[in-house]
Structure formats: structure tokens, C-alpha cells
Design an enzyme around this catalytic site. Structure first.
Site, PDB file in Angstrom:
ATOM      1  N   LYS A 177     -30.316 -31.871 -43.978  1.00  0.00           N
ATOM      2  CA  LYS A 177     -28.923 -31.425 -44.026  1.00  0.00           C
ATOM      3  C   LYS A 177     -27.977 -32.572 -44.380  1.00  0.00           C
ATOM      4  O   LYS A 177     -26.870 -32.673 -43.878  1.00  0.00           O
ATOM      5  CB  LYS A 177     -28.510 -30.836 -42.669  1.00  0.00           C
ATOM      6  CG  LYS A 177     -29.466 -29.810 -42.128  1.00  0.00           C
ATOM      7  CD  LYS A 177     -28.839 -28.452 -42.107  1.00  0.00           C
ATOM      8  CE  LYS A 177     -29.761 -27.431 -41.480  1.00  0.00           C
ATOM      9  NZ  LYS A 177     -30.385 -26.563 -42.413  1.00  0.00           N
ATOM     10  N   CYS A 178     -28.399 -33.419 -45.271  1.00  0.00           N
ATOM     11  CA  CYS A 178     -27.681 -34.630 -45.645  1.00  0.00           C
ATOM     12  C   CYS A 178     -27.180 -34.492 -47.084  1.00  0.00           C
ATOM     13  O   CYS A 178     -27.793 -33.793 -47.893  1.00  0.00           O
ATOM     14  CB  CYS A 178     -28.650 -35.811 -45.524  1.00  0.00           C
ATOM     15  SG  CYS A 178     -28.025 -37.411 -46.075  1.00  0.00           S
ATOM     16  N   GLY A 179     -26.110 -35.186 -47.402  1.00  0.00           N
ATOM     17  CA  GLY A 179     -25.641 -35.199 -48.783  1.00  0.00           C
ATOM     18  C   GLY A 179     -26.671 -35.773 -49.743  1.00  0.00           C
ATOM     19  O   GLY A 179     -26.644 -35.501 -50.937  1.00  0.00           O
TER      20      GLY A 179
ATOM     21  N   THR B  96     -29.947 -35.204 -49.391  1.00  0.00           N
ATOM     22  CA  THR B  96     -31.136 -34.353 -49.339  1.00  0.00           C
ATOM     23  C   THR B  96     -31.675 -33.979 -50.713  1.00  0.00           C
ATOM     24  O   THR B  96     -32.899 -33.906 -50.878  1.00  0.00           O
ATOM     25  CB  THR B  96     -30.865 -33.098 -48.482  1.00  0.00           C
ATOM     26  OG1 THR B  96     -30.531 -33.531 -47.159  1.00  0.00           O
ATOM     27  CG2 THR B  96     -32.069 -32.179 -48.418  1.00  0.00           C
TER      28      THR B  96
END
Length: 160
Positions: free
Chosen positions: A36-38, A40
Site C-alpha cells: 500500500k505504498c506509493g 508499490t
């Protein structure tokens, strides 16, 4: 001489204890990942590296970590499902670990000591920090989270 890296116990995403010994003699790209990371979308580039260079001896190893903004909240089944369905990940994924702090996994204690970051700091700054490991188990280089997987090809080529 065998590298201590290969003796470190890790858990597969299914919770089975193993070591990295089965990857001895290969070039490894070890990455702390998050769903759920930028950053990803880097899963796509990591998978491309894994597929493009597997026959020449590269293995990408993903270690999910929830230490940065709670960006890997899922359990093992959710992580596996997300990576498979969204990015068709085929490289090995392992159980969630800590990469900083009192509970830092021994693998990351080893990697950070052998390939410190900028200004010789050992702390991992964010998800998708990448460690390139030579065929003999030596941590050769650390790459910043924002370094795109495609930008690692020259460094990987040197080790293959």
C-alpha cells in the site's frame, strides 16, 4: 568459503523456516516490500528483472515490512494474493519482518552492516530499499527506495 548470509533463518510467506542457502551461487536482489505504498508499482519492475535475468542467475527476494506508515497491513495470504493478482509476482516472498529497531530481522542486520546507506547510516529509510548481493553472498550495494528496478540493470549485469 560460505557467506554467513546463507545461514540466516527466514520464514517463507507460508510460515516455513528456511535459509537462503538454496540461493547460494546466485545474484540476489533483496527488497523490503509493501502493498500500500506509493512505490508499490515497483513490484512490476522487480518481477521483470526476475524474469529477464533468472536464467542467468538472478533471484529477487521480497521481504514485506509494515514499519513505514503501516503500508503492509495484510496477513501472509493477503500479501500473496495481492502480489499474484495485481503484479503477477513469481519471485519468492517471505514472511513480514522488521528492518529497523529492536526487532530488526538478522538478515537486515547483516545487510545493513555490509552495505550502509548514505553517510554510512544503517537505517532503512523506506519501503523498497534494495540490496544487491553477489554470487558469493557479499552485499555489494544498497539502492534507495526511489531507484527504479530498471535502473539496476547495469549493476546486475556486472555480477552476472
Amino acid at each position: 568459503m560460505s557467506s554467513p548470509l546463507y545461514d540466516i533463518e527466514v520464514l517463507t510467506l507460508k510460515g516455513e523456516a528456511t535459509t537462503l542457502a538454496s540461493h547460494a551461487g546466485k545474484v540476489l536482489l533483496i527488497v523490503n516490500t509493501a502493498s500500500k505504498c506509493g512505490l508499490t508499482p515497483q513490484y512490476e519492475g522487480l518481477e521483470k528483472l526476475h524474469r529477464d535475468y533468472a536464467e542467468r542467475g538472478l533471484v529477487v527476494l521480497g521481504f514485506p515490512c509494515n514499519q513505514f506508515g503501516g503500508q503492509e497491513p495484510g496477513d501472509a495470504e493477503q500479501i500473496a494474493s495481492f502480489c499474484s493478482l495485481k503484479y503477477d509476482v513469481t519471485f519468492p516472498l517471505f514472511a513480514k519482518i522488521d528492518v529497523n529497531g529492536a526487532d530488526t530481522h538478522p538478515l537486515y542486520q547483516y545487510l545493513k552492516s555490509k552495505a550502509p546507506g548514505l553517510l554510512d547510516t544503517e537505517a532503512i529509510k523506506w519501503n523498497f530499499t534494495k540490496f544487491l548481493v553477489s554470487r558469493d553472498g557479499q552485499a555489494i550495494e544498497r539502492f534507495a527506495p526511489t531507484t527504479e528496478p530498471k535502473d539496476l540493470t547495469a549493476a546486475i549485469e556486472k555480477l552476472l
